[in-house]
Design an enzyme around this catalytic site. Structure first.
Site, PDB file in Angstrom:
ATOM      1  N   ARG A 189      36.848  52.810  26.103  1.00 24.43           N
ATOM      2  CA  ARG A 189      37.370  51.751  26.972  1.00 24.43           C
ATOM      3  C   ARG A 189      37.802  50.538  26.145  1.00 24.43           C
ATOM      4  O   ARG A 189      38.778  49.871  26.470  1.00 24.43           O
ATOM      5  CB  ARG A 189      36.316  51.376  28.018  1.00 24.43           C
ATOM      6  CG  ARG A 189      36.867  50.581  29.178  1.00 24.43           C
ATOM      7  CD  ARG A 189      35.900  50.502  30.325  1.00 24.43           C
ATOM      8  NE  ARG A 189      34.675  49.791  29.988  1.00 24.43           N
ATOM      9  CZ  ARG A 189      33.638  49.659  30.802  1.00 24.43           C
ATOM     10  NH1 ARG A 189      33.666  50.195  32.010  1.00 24.43           N
ATOM     11  NH2 ARG A 189      32.563  49.009  30.437  1.00 24.43           N
TER      12      ARG A 189
ATOM     13  N   GLU B 189      37.097  45.564  44.008  1.00 25.22           N
ATOM     14  CA  GLU B 189      35.810  45.557  43.291  1.00 25.22           C
ATOM     15  C   GLU B 189      34.876  44.530  43.887  1.00 25.22           C
ATOM     16  O   GLU B 189      35.300  43.627  44.601  1.00 25.22           O
ATOM     17  CB  GLU B 189      36.027  45.165  41.826  1.00 25.22           C
ATOM     18  CG  GLU B 189      36.697  46.196  41.005  1.00 25.22           C
ATOM     19  CD  GLU B 189      36.488  45.943  39.513  1.00 25.22           C
ATOM     20  OE1 GLU B 189      35.457  46.367  38.989  1.00 25.22           O
ATOM     21  OE2 GLU B 189      37.375  45.353  38.883  1.00 25.22           O
TER      22      GLU B 189
ATOM     23  N   LYS C  60      38.994  45.535  30.031  1.00 23.17           N
ATOM     24  CA  LYS C  60      37.848  44.627  30.047  1.00 23.17           C
ATOM     25  C   LYS C  60      38.177  43.442  29.132  1.00 23.17           C
ATOM     26  O   LYS C  60      37.656  43.315  28.022  1.00 23.17           O
ATOM     27  CB  LYS C  60      36.585  45.375  29.594  1.00 23.17           C
ATOM     28  CG  LYS C  60      35.309  44.665  30.022  1.00 23.17           C
ATOM     29  CD  LYS C  60      34.131  45.613  29.943  1.00 23.17           C
ATOM     30  CE  LYS C  60      32.805  44.899  30.085  1.00 23.17           C
ATOM     31  NZ  LYS C  60      32.549  44.309  31.392  1.00 23.17           N
TER      32      LYS C  60
HETATM   33  C1  LIG Z   1      34.977  44.000  36.521  1.00 20.53           C
HETATM   34  C2  LIG Z   1      33.921  45.015  36.298  1.00 20.53           C
HETATM   35  N1  LIG Z   1      33.895  46.096  37.097  1.00 20.53           N
HETATM   36  C3  LIG Z   1      32.961  47.047  36.944  1.00 20.53           C
HETATM   37  C4  LIG Z   1      31.989  46.957  35.967  1.00 20.53           C
HETATM   38  C5  LIG Z   1      30.976  48.042  35.802  1.00 20.53           C
HETATM   39  O1  LIG Z   1      31.305  48.806  34.677  1.00 20.53           O
HETATM   40  P1  LIG Z   1      30.200  49.624  33.882  1.00 20.53           P
HETATM   41  O2  LIG Z   1      29.571  50.541  34.844  1.00 20.53           O
HETATM   42  O3  LIG Z   1      30.954  50.341  32.820  1.00 20.53           O
HETATM   43  O4  LIG Z   1      29.249  48.610  33.344  1.00 20.53           O
HETATM   44  C6  LIG Z   1      31.972  45.839  35.129  1.00 20.53           C
HETATM   45  C7  LIG Z   1      30.942  45.721  34.075  1.00 20.53           C
HETATM   46  O5  LIG Z   1      31.197  46.099  32.963  1.00 20.53           O
HETATM   47  C8  LIG Z   1      32.955  44.853  35.286  1.00 20.53           C
HETATM   48  O6  LIG Z   1      32.958  43.776  34.496  1.00 20.53           O
END
Ligand SMILES: Cc1ncc(COP(=O)(O)O)c(C=O)c1O
Length: 339
Positions: free
Chosen positions: A80, A219, A183
């Protein structure tokens, strides 16, 4: 004497002994450096500071009952970070370099991995940013990649507690063809107005809707959304949300325990049909949702009338946490052990 009161440790920054860094110059990555400094020397004209050329990751290390330190699906975080770097035109960190830096920083900070059973974990934060000087809007020719770690307390002190969410229509976190799937720091800056507004009104976080039509769930603040009905785990498909590694894992676990799993658009009206709902991500694994309030329609969607998380949510949560802690066999091949 224990180093920390692990159970009461906050979800915040605590100093550890070492972090690791690596620099990209003249088209290539240098060697990994180890330091005890908590500071970086940033150029006043770096693209990371001015143009948001910055991406990060978040994952955790877990101590098992057997005394072994476990990492959960770290390769997905490495991949990622590559995708995020490509998305904003940064040099990418090869998976092998990510692995080497990750295992080195963990090895150096072993004593900060909280004990089994405390509910605390070691949070790992890889960061990549444009460190070279530019004045025009263009990608940097130099990058810094670093990883620091910090022990964090249990997300829910005293057991998993359902949270309340506020639907948000007046702020978009990311545009459909923008950077929502990466991210990158800019997405978090864009989300802060909405998240703070929700918190000021007593909600745990907000729910972003699709920016194009405001018809579908995107989200939950910095976590993915899921709803459960008719033995089916349903999570939004969207061109502007982060692909949560926790969510990917829950989709697989759901199928493995005989549920159906769907990733598709989730219209707001469907909220009234879910038996259970939750937000998922590395920090809390799952935050069960008690109530969602829509301030524009005054609709309230309730999922935990008795104040307790739903049974399917807890089944998914317990299974994933058991795999992460090493209490259940890792039949999916998600765990790496630090030797
Ligand atoms: C915007 C966002 N959505 C979803 C997630 C959840 O992702 P993950 O399960 O990879 O931590 C995160 C955290 O990393 C996030 O910052």
């Amino acid at each position: 004497m224990e180093m920390f009161d692990w159970k009461n440790l906050p979800f915040g920054y605590v100093k550890t002994d070492y972090n690791v860094r690596c620099y990209y110059r003249d088209g290539k990555w240098g060697d990994i450096e180890v330091t005890s400094s908590e500071h970086i020397n940033v150029h006043i004209a770096s693209t990371g500071l001015h143009y948001g050329q910055e991406a990060f990751e978040g994952l955790k290390a877990y101590m098992g009952k057997d005394g072994k330190i476990r990492l959960f699906r770290w390769e997905e975080n490495a991949k990622r970070l590559i995708s995020s770097a490509e998305g904003i035109k940064m040099a990418t960190v090869p998976v092998e370099l990510f692995r080497e830096a990750l295992f080195k920083v963990l090895d150096l900070n072993r004593k900060y991995v909280p004990p089994y059973g405390s509910g605390a974990t070691l949070y790992i934060r890889p960061l990549l940013y444009g460190s070279g000087a530019e004045v025009g809007v263009k990608p940097s020719s130099e990058y810094t990649f670093l990883i620091f770690v910090t022990p964090v307390g249990p997300y829910f002190k005293g057991g998993v507690k359902p949270v309340n969410m506020l639907i948000c229509r007046d702020v978009d976190r990311a545009a459909p063809l923008g950077t929502g799937t990466f991210k990158v720091g800019g997405n978090y800056a864009a989300s802060m107005r909405a998240i703070i507004k929700a918190k000021e009104q007593g909600y745990s976080s907000n729910i972003f809707l699709d920016a194009r039509e405001k018809k579908y769930i995107d989200e939950c603040g910095p976590a993915n959304f899921f709803g459960i009905k008719n033995n089916t785990y349903i999570t939004p498909k969207s061109e502007s949300i982060l692909k949560s590694i926790t969510n990917m894992s829950l989709l697989e676990i759901a199928e493995s325990i005989g549920m159906k799993a769907e990733r598709r658009q989730v219209p707001i009206e469907e909220l009234s049909t879910f038996e259970e709902a939750g937000a998922c991500g590395t920090a809390a694994v799952i935050s069960p949702i008690a109530k969602i309030f829509d301030p524009d329609t005054n609709m309230i969607y309730e999922y935990c009338r008795d104040g307790e998380p739903g049974p399917m949510t807890m089944k998914l949560y317990n299974k994933l946490v058991a795999i992460q802690n090493g209490d259940e066999p890792d039949t999916f091949g998600w765990i790496s052990i630090l030797d």
